[in-house]
Design a protein around this motif. Structure first.
Motif, PDB file in Angstrom:
ATOM      1  N   ARG A   1       0.817  -1.213   0.000  1.00  0.00           N
ATOM      2  CA  ARG A   1       0.000   0.000   0.000  1.00  0.00           C
ATOM      3  C   ARG A   1       0.850   1.263   0.000  1.00  0.00           C
ATOM      4  O   ARG A   1       0.601   2.197  -0.772  1.00  0.00           O
ATOM      5  N   ASN A   2       1.869   1.305   0.851  1.00  0.00           N
ATOM      6  CA  ASN A   2       2.625   2.537   1.047  1.00  0.00           C
ATOM      7  C   ASN A   2       3.782   2.720   0.090  1.00  0.00           C
ATOM      8  O   ASN A   2       4.303   3.838  -0.036  1.00  0.00           O
ATOM      9  N   VAL A   3       4.189   1.639  -0.556  1.00  0.00           N
ATOM     10  CA  VAL A   3       5.314   1.747  -1.492  1.00  0.00           C
ATOM     11  C   VAL A   3       4.864   1.427  -2.908  1.00  0.00           C
ATOM     12  O   VAL A   3       4.841   2.297  -3.780  1.00  0.00           O
ATOM     13  N   VAL A   4       4.474   0.176  -3.136  1.00  0.00           N
ATOM     14  CA  VAL A   4       4.153  -0.263  -4.503  1.00  0.00           C
ATOM     15  C   VAL A   4       2.998   0.551  -5.083  1.00  0.00           C
ATOM     16  O   VAL A   4       3.103   1.115  -6.183  1.00  0.00           O
ATOM     17  N   TRP A   5       1.887   0.625  -4.350  1.00  0.00           N
ATOM     18  CA  TRP A   5       0.705   1.307  -4.887  1.00  0.00           C
ATOM     19  C   TRP A   5       0.962   2.797  -5.096  1.00  0.00           C
ATOM     20  O   TRP A   5       0.540   3.380  -6.092  1.00  0.00           O
TER      21      TRP A   5
ATOM     22  N   LYS B   1      15.581   0.124   1.760  1.00  0.00           N
ATOM     23  CA  LYS B   1      15.251   1.364   2.468  1.00  0.00           C
ATOM     24  C   LYS B   1      13.739   1.519   2.607  1.00  0.00           C
ATOM     25  O   LYS B   1      13.233   1.959   3.655  1.00  0.00           O
ATOM     26  N   GLN B   2      13.015   1.129   1.572  1.00  0.00           N
ATOM     27  CA  GLN B   2      11.555   1.193   1.629  1.00  0.00           C
ATOM     28  C   GLN B   2      11.005   0.204   2.647  1.00  0.00           C
ATOM     29  O   GLN B   2      10.002   0.480   3.321  1.00  0.00           O
ATOM     30  N   PHE B   3      11.637  -0.966   2.778  1.00  0.00           N
ATOM     31  CA  PHE B   3      11.257  -1.903   3.836  1.00  0.00           C
ATOM     32  C   PHE B   3      11.318  -1.201   5.192  1.00  0.00           C
ATOM     33  O   PHE B   3      10.398  -1.293   6.012  1.00  0.00           O
ATOM     34  N   LEU B   4      12.435  -0.528   5.440  1.00  0.00           N
ATOM     35  CA  LEU B   4      12.648   0.102   6.738  1.00  0.00           C
ATOM     36  C   LEU B   4      11.650   1.220   7.000  1.00  0.00           C
ATOM     37  O   LEU B   4      11.244   1.451   8.139  1.00  0.00           O
ATOM     38  N   LYS B   5      11.226   1.921   5.951  1.00  0.00           N
ATOM     39  CA  LYS B   5      10.270   3.018   6.106  1.00  0.00           C
ATOM     40  C   LYS B   5       8.833   2.525   6.206  1.00  0.00           C
ATOM     41  O   LYS B   5       8.039   3.055   6.982  1.00  0.00           O
ATOM     42  N   ALA B   6       8.477   1.514   5.408  1.00  0.00           N
ATOM     43  CA  ALA B   6       7.066   1.124   5.280  1.00  0.00           C
ATOM     44  C   ALA B   6       6.660  -0.072   6.131  1.00  0.00           C
ATOM     45  O   ALA B   6       5.478  -0.256   6.396  1.00  0.00           O
ATOM     46  N   CYS B   7       7.610  -0.882   6.566  1.00  0.00           N
ATOM     47  CA  CYS B   7       7.279  -2.152   7.234  1.00  0.00           C
ATOM     48  C   CYS B   7       7.590  -2.101   8.728  1.00  0.00           C
ATOM     49  O   CYS B   7       8.034  -3.092   9.310  1.00  0.00           O
ATOM     50  N   LYS B   8       7.337  -0.966   9.359  1.00  0.00           N
ATOM     51  CA  LYS B   8       7.713  -0.790  10.763  1.00  0.00           C
ATOM     52  C   LYS B   8       6.956  -1.728  11.692  1.00  0.00           C
ATOM     53  O   LYS B   8       7.539  -2.302  12.621  1.00  0.00           O
ATOM     54  N   ASN B   9       5.676  -1.910  11.467  1.00  0.00           N
ATOM     55  CA  ASN B   9       4.906  -2.821  12.323  1.00  0.00           C
ATOM     56  C   ASN B   9       5.385  -4.252  12.186  1.00  0.00           C
ATOM     57  O   ASN B   9       5.456  -5.001  13.172  1.00  0.00           O
ATOM     58  N   GLU B  10       5.714  -4.645  10.963  1.00  0.00           N
ATOM     59  CA  GLU B  10       6.214  -5.999  10.734  1.00  0.00           C
ATOM     60  C   GLU B  10       7.585  -6.184  11.393  1.00  0.00           C
ATOM     61  O   GLU B  10       7.893  -7.253  11.949  1.00  0.00           O
ATOM     62  N   ILE B  11       8.409  -5.159  11.333  1.00  0.00           N
ATOM     63  CA  ILE B  11       9.714  -5.222  11.984  1.00  0.00           C
ATOM     64  C   ILE B  11       9.544  -5.346  13.498  1.00  0.00           C
ATOM     65  O   ILE B  11      10.244  -6.139  14.152  1.00  0.00           O
ATOM     66  N   LEU B  12       8.603  -4.608  14.073  1.00  0.00           N
ATOM     67  CA  LEU B  12       8.333  -4.714  15.505  1.00  0.00           C
ATOM     68  C   LEU B  12       7.905  -6.131  15.870  1.00  0.00           C
ATOM     69  O   LEU B  12       8.374  -6.702  16.865  1.00  0.00           O
TER      70      LEU B  12
ATOM     71  N   PRO C   1      12.995  -1.132 -11.561  1.00  0.00           N
ATOM     72  CA  PRO C   1      13.501   0.244 -11.656  1.00  0.00           C
ATOM     73  C   PRO C   1      13.925   0.811 -10.296  1.00  0.00           C
ATOM     74  O   PRO C   1      14.833   1.639 -10.216  1.00  0.00           O
ATOM     75  N   MET C   2      13.263   0.388  -9.220  1.00  0.00           N
ATOM     76  CA  MET C   2      13.600   0.855  -7.882  1.00  0.00           C
ATOM     77  C   MET C   2      15.004   0.408  -7.490  1.00  0.00           C
ATOM     78  O   MET C   2      15.781   1.171  -6.917  1.00  0.00           O
ATOM     79  N   GLY C   3      15.328  -0.832  -7.775  1.00  0.00           N
ATOM     80  CA  GLY C   3      16.622  -1.378  -7.394  1.00  0.00           C
ATOM     81  C   GLY C   3      16.609  -1.967  -5.995  1.00  0.00           C
ATOM     82  O   GLY C   3      15.800  -1.587  -5.147  1.00  0.00           O
ATOM     83  N   LEU C   4      17.527  -2.885  -5.746  1.00  0.00           N
ATOM     84  CA  LEU C   4      17.535  -3.634  -4.488  1.00  0.00           C
ATOM     85  C   LEU C   4      17.840  -2.765  -3.258  1.00  0.00           C
ATOM     86  O   LEU C   4      17.110  -2.833  -2.262  1.00  0.00           O
ATOM     87  N   PRO C   5      18.886  -1.929  -3.265  1.00  0.00           N
ATOM     88  CA  PRO C   5      19.140  -1.111  -2.069  1.00  0.00           C
ATOM     89  C   PRO C   5      17.979  -0.187  -1.720  1.00  0.00           C
ATOM     90  O   PRO C   5      17.656  -0.014  -0.536  1.00  0.00           O
TER      91      PRO C   5
ATOM     92  N   GLY D   1       6.892  -6.334 -10.578  1.00  0.00           N
ATOM     93  CA  GLY D   1       8.330  -6.590 -10.628  1.00  0.00           C
ATOM     94  C   GLY D   1       9.033  -5.796 -11.707  1.00  0.00           C
ATOM     95  O   GLY D   1      10.081  -5.175 -11.468  1.00  0.00           O
ATOM     96  N   SER D   2       8.454  -5.791 -12.907  1.00  0.00           N
ATOM     97  CA  SER D   2       9.124  -5.160 -14.045  1.00  0.00           C
ATOM     98  C   SER D   2       8.993  -3.639 -14.055  1.00  0.00           C
ATOM     99  O   SER D   2       9.913  -2.937 -14.506  1.00  0.00           O
ATOM    100  N   GLU D   3       7.883  -3.113 -13.531  1.00  0.00           N
ATOM    101  CA  GLU D   3       7.641  -1.671 -13.660  1.00  0.00           C
ATOM    102  C   GLU D   3       7.819  -0.890 -12.357  1.00  0.00           C
ATOM    103  O   GLU D   3       7.868   0.336 -12.383  1.00  0.00           O
ATOM    104  N   ILE D   4       7.916  -1.592 -11.225  1.00  0.00           N
ATOM    105  CA  ILE D   4       8.115  -0.900  -9.952  1.00  0.00           C
ATOM    106  C   ILE D   4       9.427  -1.333  -9.280  1.00  0.00           C
ATOM    107  O   ILE D   4      10.317  -0.515  -9.035  1.00  0.00           O
TER     108      ILE D   4
END
Length: 316
Positions: free
Chosen positions: A135-139, A181-192, A173-177, A167-170
């Protein structure tokens, strides 16, 4: 050579051959005699789905695993596999904000009261790159035209084509690193949710995995290593070991990722990727620990993990 010794080596090799990218986090972060994480407490790898019944028994016997943390989505893997019979899934209730700032709240309060088997083993599923990431990154990164195409393929039940588009359009192009970074910003509840499992001493030894044991597993292990005081160079080196760990399945990985629209970059674990993430954490938050403070996993929670996994903390 002793025949019994041969038999033991062959028995252990049977389950090791069915795993990819497997290692003990304590051993892999030990440098020049400095022990940051105790051996035999945290293990990491790719999927455990390939283990047979006998191999699961060997795996448990070799490492006394009590808890598995599975970071995959519900669409990854299959159900009722040999590993599932030994590690029944236990639900995690949503964490409460007040509990995160209250030092004397025990993690056990948040776990469900589902019955456990006599051996006490359990598995937690945390959809690390789940709805928050979608929702917060891909969409948010989708153009209107891409959103319409995705909605169409989802409505007609073609999730394979929808995944290919993402995969091909988001992601490519975003790239792995940047994805990290998007994981760390968007997945805070999952990280907790993932880190809370490491605060309970009765959960150890813990095995954490995703599909390849590279990206989602790499992020969780990086944060745990930061809590344990592992130097950045050692964190980077441990991440880069994944390159060797995935070498036997790399050609197949590249083919599978291409089906999801991902470039070959997503099959690699180059040290510069992790360095970029650590640099990002320092520039945006001041480092790993300040980042964890900012998402609600403060000093008291970090200390619980240190007491469980750090040799110095255990002796104090």
């Amino acid at each position: 050579m002793n025949p019994t010794s041969n038999a033991v080596q062959n028995e252990e090799g049977a389950y090791i051959e069915a795993l990819i990218n497997f290692r003990d986090v304590g051993i892999s972060t030990k440098v020049d005699g400095q022990q940051y994480v105790k051996d035999g407490l945290i293990f990491r790898s790719g999927t455990l789905d390939q283990l047979s019944n006998d191999q699961v028994e060997q795996f448990i016997k070799a490492h006394n695993i009590k808890t598995i943390l599975d970071l995959r989505t519900s669409l990854e893997g299959k159900d009722n596999l040999p590993i599932d019979k030994n590690f029944p899934t236990t639900a995690i209730e949503n964490i409460k904000a007040i509990d995160l700032i209250t030092a004397d709240v025990t993690p056990e309060r948040h776990e469900s009261n589902q019955p456990e088997t006599d051996h006490g083993r359990k598995k937690y599923r945390v959809n690390f790159a789940g709805r928050s990431f979608e929702r917060n990154v891909v969409w948010n990164m989708c153009t209107l035209w891409l959103k319409l195409r995705l909605i169409f393929w989802i409505l007609v039940g073609n999730k394979v084509h929808a995944t290919l588009l993402v995969g091909s359009e988001i992601l490519t192009p975003m790239g792995l690193p940047t994805m990290y970074k998007q994981f760390l910003k968007a997945c805070k509840n999952e990280i907790l949710d993932a880190l809370r499992i490491f605060t309970d001493p009765t959960n150890y030894p813990i095995h954490v995995h995703c599909t390849q044991g590279k990206d989602r597993t790499g992020m969780v292990c990086m944060l745990l290593q930061g809590i344990a005081g592992v130097p950045e160079d050692v964190i980077v080196a441990d991440y880069a070991r994944t390159q060797e760990g995935l070498a036997p399945v790399l050609p197949q990985m590249i083919k599978e990722m291409a089906k999801s629209g991902l470039s070959e970059e997503f099959a690699t674990a180059r040290p510069e990727y992790m360095r970029e993430v650590l640099t990002y954490l320092k520039s945006e938050y001041g480092g790993i620990l300040p980042y964890l403070n900012s998402i609600g996993f403060g000093p008291s929670w970090q200390d619980r993990i240190r007491k469980n996994i750090c040799p110095e903390a255990a002796s104090n």
